[in-house]
Each structure stands twice: as structure tokens, then as C-alpha cells.
Design a protein around this motif. Structure first.
Motif, PDB file in Angstrom:
ATOM      1  N   ALA A 139       3.979  81.144   7.969  1.00  0.00           N
ATOM      2  CA  ALA A 139       2.760  81.012   6.982  1.00  0.00           C
ATOM      3  C   ALA A 139       3.207  81.134   4.828  1.00  0.00           C
ATOM      4  O   ALA A 139       2.737  80.770   4.644  1.00  0.00           O
ATOM      5  CB  ALA A 139       2.816  83.149   6.442  1.00  0.00           C
TER       6      ALA A 139
ATOM      7  N   ALA B  54      -2.349  86.081   1.114  1.00  0.00           N
ATOM      8  CA  ALA B  54      -2.973  88.239   1.887  1.00  0.00           C
ATOM      9  C   ALA B  54      -3.118  88.048   2.898  1.00  0.00           C
ATOM     10  O   ALA B  54      -1.906  89.506   3.594  1.00  0.00           O
ATOM     11  CB  ALA B  54      -4.272  87.740   1.909  1.00  0.00           C
ATOM     12  N   ASP B  55      -2.080  86.955   3.791  1.00  0.00           N
ATOM     13  CA  ASP B  55      -1.695  86.618   4.971  1.00  0.00           C
ATOM     14  C   ASP B  55       0.178  86.898   4.650  1.00  0.00           C
ATOM     15  O   ASP B  55       0.275  88.062   5.708  1.00  0.00           O
ATOM     16  CB  ASP B  55      -1.933  85.144   5.759  1.00  0.00           C
ATOM     17  CG  ASP B  55      -1.359  84.900   6.645  1.00  0.00           C
ATOM     18  OD1 ASP B  55      -1.410  86.177   7.585  1.00  0.00           O
ATOM     19  OD2 ASP B  55      -0.446  84.307   6.950  1.00  0.00           O
ATOM     20  N   ILE B  56       0.029  86.578   3.813  1.00  0.00           N
ATOM     21  CA  ILE B  56       1.948  87.189   3.966  1.00  0.00           C
ATOM     22  C   ILE B  56       1.870  88.575   3.725  1.00  0.00           C
ATOM     23  O   ILE B  56       2.750  88.842   3.978  1.00  0.00           O
ATOM     24  CB  ILE B  56       2.613  85.942   2.872  1.00  0.00           C
ATOM     25  CG1 ILE B  56       2.948  84.900   2.790  1.00  0.00           C
ATOM     26  CG2 ILE B  56       3.680  86.460   2.487  1.00  0.00           C
ATOM     27  CD1 ILE B  56       3.163  83.784   2.113  1.00  0.00           C
ATOM     28  N   ARG B  57       1.352  88.828   2.874  1.00  0.00           N
ATOM     29  CA  ARG B  57       1.466  90.371   2.079  1.00  0.00           C
ATOM     30  C   ARG B  57       1.257  91.221   3.120  1.00  0.00           C
ATOM     31  O   ARG B  57       2.085  92.946   4.137  1.00  0.00           O
ATOM     32  CB  ARG B  57       0.409  90.615   1.552  1.00  0.00           C
ATOM     33  CG  ARG B  57      -0.133  92.506   0.836  1.00  0.00           C
ATOM     34  CD  ARG B  57       1.407  92.626   0.657  1.00  0.00           C
ATOM     35  NE  ARG B  57       1.370  94.371  -0.234  1.00  0.00           N
ATOM     36  CZ  ARG B  57       0.665  95.122   0.930  1.00  0.00           C
ATOM     37  NH1 ARG B  57       0.585  94.842   1.712  1.00  0.00           N
ATOM     38  NH2 ARG B  57       0.736  96.249   0.360  1.00  0.00           N
ATOM     39  N   ALA B  58       0.277  90.644   4.773  1.00  0.00           N
ATOM     40  CA  ALA B  58       0.438  91.241   5.560  1.00  0.00           C
ATOM     41  C   ALA B  58       0.654  91.315   6.488  1.00  0.00           C
ATOM     42  O   ALA B  58       1.369  92.334   7.675  1.00  0.00           O
ATOM     43  CB  ALA B  58      -1.137  90.750   6.418  1.00  0.00           C
ATOM     44  N   ARG B  59       1.897  90.432   6.651  1.00  0.00           N
ATOM     45  CA  ARG B  59       3.519  90.516   7.586  1.00  0.00           C
ATOM     46  C   ARG B  59       4.036  91.217   6.978  1.00  0.00           C
ATOM     47  O   ARG B  59       4.983  91.767   7.885  1.00  0.00           O
ATOM     48  CB  ARG B  59       3.272  88.798   7.750  1.00  0.00           C
ATOM     49  CG  ARG B  59       2.275  87.626   8.356  1.00  0.00           C
ATOM     50  CD  ARG B  59       2.420  87.139   8.157  1.00  0.00           C
ATOM     51  NE  ARG B  59       1.970  85.577   9.060  1.00  0.00           N
ATOM     52  CZ  ARG B  59       1.362  85.249  10.183  1.00  0.00           C
ATOM     53  NH1 ARG B  59       3.011  85.648  10.696  1.00  0.00           N
ATOM     54  NH2 ARG B  59       0.577  84.433  10.270  1.00  0.00           N
TER      55      ARG B  59
ATOM     56  N   PHE C 292       1.312  78.769   2.712  1.00  0.00           N
ATOM     57  CA  PHE C 292       0.903  79.294   1.280  1.00  0.00           C
ATOM     58  C   PHE C 292       1.504  77.869   0.226  1.00  0.00           C
ATOM     59  O   PHE C 292       0.655  77.587  -0.612  1.00  0.00           O
ATOM     60  CB  PHE C 292       1.690  80.381   0.606  1.00  0.00           C
ATOM     61  CG  PHE C 292       1.741  80.388  -0.575  1.00  0.00           C
ATOM     62  CD1 PHE C 292       0.658  81.218  -1.246  1.00  0.00           C
ATOM     63  CD2 PHE C 292       2.637  80.758  -1.442  1.00  0.00           C
ATOM     64  CE1 PHE C 292       0.608  82.366  -2.530  1.00  0.00           C
ATOM     65  CE2 PHE C 292       3.330  80.614  -2.708  1.00  0.00           C
ATOM     66  CZ  PHE C 292       1.889  81.198  -3.512  1.00  0.00           C
TER      67      PHE C 292
ATOM     68  N   ALA D  24      -5.913  82.957  -0.096  1.00  0.00           N
ATOM     69  CA  ALA D  24      -5.939  83.661   2.194  1.00  0.00           C
ATOM     70  C   ALA D  24      -4.299  83.724   2.790  1.00  0.00           C
ATOM     71  O   ALA D  24      -4.348  84.460   3.063  1.00  0.00           O
ATOM     72  CB  ALA D  24      -7.071  83.016   2.710  1.00  0.00           C
ATOM     73  N   ARG D  25      -3.108  83.118   1.913  1.00  0.00           N
ATOM     74  CA  ARG D  25      -1.930  82.491   2.098  1.00  0.00           C
ATOM     75  C   ARG D  25      -1.488  83.575   1.940  1.00  0.00           C
ATOM     76  O   ARG D  25      -0.759  84.311   2.605  1.00  0.00           O
ATOM     77  CB  ARG D  25      -1.722  80.962   2.545  1.00  0.00           C
ATOM     78  CG  ARG D  25      -2.708  79.878   2.617  1.00  0.00           C
ATOM     79  CD  ARG D  25      -2.308  79.479   4.652  1.00  0.00           C
ATOM     80  NE  ARG D  25      -2.989  81.291   4.584  1.00  0.00           N
ATOM     81  CZ  ARG D  25      -4.076  80.932   5.611  1.00  0.00           C
ATOM     82  NH1 ARG D  25      -4.777  79.709   4.761  1.00  0.00           N
ATOM     83  NH2 ARG D  25      -4.480  81.571   6.046  1.00  0.00           N
TER      84      ARG D  25
ATOM     85  N   CYS E 205       2.708  88.976  -3.188  1.00  0.00           N
ATOM     86  CA  CYS E 205       3.030  89.271  -1.509  1.00  0.00           C
ATOM     87  C   CYS E 205       3.869  90.484  -1.224  1.00  0.00           C
ATOM     88  O   CYS E 205       4.103  91.034   0.024  1.00  0.00           O
ATOM     89  CB  CYS E 205       3.212  87.607  -1.588  1.00  0.00           C
ATOM     90  SG  CYS E 205       2.865  86.052  -1.754  1.00  0.00           S
TER      91      CYS E 205
END
Length: 231
Positions: free
Chosen positions: A108, A126-131, A112, A123-124, A175
Motif C-alpha cells: 500500500a 486514506a487506504d493506508i490510514r484505514a489499514r 502511495f 486515495a492511497r 496516515c
């Protein structure tokens, strides 16, 4: 004790996070080893003969070559003291699963810093933050992943957090925002000698040069010298 009759050699690349995992484990074990860097843009024949996938790290243990970082870490933990994996089989399985999660997080992070435009960059991030939010839910009281004893999961996440030491100099991507346990874990790992010494002093500059060369949205922000604010 080193089970091999010859000194251990870690075939490396200065920026490879998977190499860092193995180096951290070796230093936690207190075992001397030689580090031998290779140019992955011009892979020497001897390296390709040792690494079927053409990737680092490779551990040379006596006359044998072991490739893949997770396999190397498991081998070191099975043959050298002190053990870093839990003794309980169920807990070991849980830790192995989080090690795989750490590998997915590295993917991920690559997405980014390779994001082609601002929308993809956001978007990337946000994906890292969710992980990382999933990691936050799994953490206890610290200071390490499983509590008072450092383990292989910590060796996996030390290199993950190191990326953000450089990302933070570029801008605020959000993140790790609102994740106090993750931030405390990051700080504890940053202070661990084995984590600090898993890279050379030139690492931040080399990583910055690597990121600049991607030609991505992040690279353009680096060139502009303007802050990147989280949404």
C-alpha cells in the motif's frame, strides 16, 4: 549459537524494507553478520544464482542460501536465541498473520508513492490510514506489538514506519492521525537500537532520491516544496 560453520552473510539493498526485517532479527539475536549490498538495477550473476526471484534479502548460512524475508526470519528464530515468536501455537499463527499484514501495508505504501495524480495520492493515503486503524485495534498496552517483549511482528513494522520519517518531511498525509497506540509503537520502534541500525546513515537521502525519481504526484510535491495537507 550460529548453527552454520561460517559467518552469516545478509545479501542486501540499502533501501529494501525486507532486508531491514532480517537485519533487525539478527541484531536482536546478537549474532555477528556480514552485510553485502547488491545493485538491483544491475543484478550480478552470482546473486541471481542465489535468489530465484531476483530479490533481496538472501541469507547465506554456511553453504546454503535462504531467500524470502519471512522464511529468513523464521529460520533465525528457530535456530538462534532468544526466541522472538510466542511459544503458544495459536499466538504464533496470529503473529504470522500480522507479519503478512505488514507486507500488504508495504504494498500500500508503494502504491502511495507511485500514485500518478493528486486524487490517487489522497486515495492511497486514506487506504493506508484505514489499514493502520486495523493495527490500532489489535495493539495492547505496548510498548511492542504483543506487550513487553519485542517479537517478529515488531521487526516487520519497524521498516514500515521508517517510510513515514521521510513522508513527514514532505507533508501531512493523515496516515497516522488519531491513532495513539500506533504512534506510540512507532516511537518505541524508532528508539530501538536494532531498528535504528538496520539502515545506514544515508538512508533518508537515498529514499528521498528514490521517491523523487518516481515521477509521481508525491515527487511533484517534493519538487514544489509545498506542504501536502490531509483532507
Amino acid at each position: 549459537m550460529n548453527p552454520a560453520s561460517e559467518p552469516l552473510v545478509l545479501v542486501s539493498h540499502p533501501l529494501c524494507p525486507y532486508v531491514q526485517r532480517a537485519a533487525i532479527v539478527l541484531m536482536e539475536k546478537g549474532v555477528p553478520f556480514e552485510r553485502r549490498d547488491v545493485d538491483l538495477a544491475h543484478k550480478p550473476r552470482w546473486f541471481l544464482e542465489l535468489s530465484p526471484l531476483g530479490k533481496t534479502p538472501v541469507l547465506l548460512a554456511g553453504g546454503d542460501a535462504i531467500f524470502e524475508s519471512a522464511v529468513i526470519c523464521e529460520y533465525l528464530d528457530e535456530t538462534l536465541l532468544p526466541p522472538l515468536h510466542p511459544r503458544d501455537a495459536l499466538q504464533r499463527a496470529r503473529h504470522r498473520a500480522w507479519m503478512e499484514f505488514g507486507s500488504a501495508l508495504l504494498n500500500a505504501i508503494a502504491a502511495f508513492y507511485n500514485a500518478p495524480d493528486e486524487a490517487a495520492l489522497a486515495a492511497r493515503a486514506a487506504d493506508i490510514r484505514a489499514r493502520f486503524a486495523r493495527v490500532e485495534a489489535a495493539l495492547g498496552d505496548g510498548p511492542w506489538f504483543a506487550g513487553p517483549e519485542l517479537g517478529l511482528v515488531d521487526a516487520v513494522f519497524g521498516p514500515v514506519f521508517r517510510y513515514f520519517d521521510v513522508f513527514d518531511t514532505i507533508g501531512d498525509f493523515g496516515c497516522l492521525e488519531g491513532l495513539p497506540k500506533v504512534c506510540a509503537w512507532r516511537a518505541a520502534l524508532a528508539g530501538r537500537p536494532s531498528v535504528r541500525e538496520a539502515v545506514g546513515p544515508e538512508y533518508p537521502e537515498l529514499l528521498s532520491e528514490f521517491l523523487w525519481g518516481r515521477g509521481s504526484a508525491l515527487a511533484r510535491r517534493m519538487g514544489a516544496g509545498t506542504p501536502v495537507l490531509a483532507d
